[in-house]
Write a protein that holds these residues in place. Structure first.
Motif: not given
Length: 114
Positions: A62-91
């Motif tokens: 349901s999120v392929k092509g719209r969301f991107t997961i990544s991490r910054d090992s130096v900052k020890n932080t995980l990210y989720l870039e969310m584009n073209s958001l849809k109402p069903e992404d609510t949560g």
């Protein structure tokens, strides 16, 4: 002690974008297979994106092509870039190990509505 702190959620209109962050203490994201999970009221928490220690990523259909997961090992932080958001992404979005073995953080609310 493991602590996960999610942030970056908010209210956006359909088609909008958000970038979620997950900061961790007591663990190293680079040594674990990790994921972003989404909880919708009345439904079971589900994984929407994951990244392995080697950097391989996988996404819920349901999120392929719209969301991107990544991490910054130096900052020890995980990210989720969310584009073209849809109402069903609510949560509420959480980060955790793929096996969900860490204590859950408070999550961050994402609301997509016009």
């Amino acid at each position: 002690q493991v602590q996960l702190v999610e942030s970056g959620g908010g209210s956006v209109q359909p088609g909008g974008s958000l970038r979620l962050s997950c900061a961790a203490s007591g663990l190293l994201f680079s040594l674990s297979d990790t994921a972003w999970f989404r909880q919708i009221p009345g439904k079971q928490r589900e994984s929407v994106a994951s990244i392995t220690r080697s950097g391989r990523t996988d996404y819920h259909d349901s999120v392929k092509g719209r969301f991107t997961i990544s991490r910054d090992s130096v900052k020890n932080t995980l990210y989720l870039e969310m584009n073209s958001l849809k109402p069903e992404d609510t949560g509420v979005y959480y980060c955790n190990a793929v096996t969900m073995r860490w204590q859950w953080g408070q999550g961050t609310q994402v609301t997509v509505s016009s």
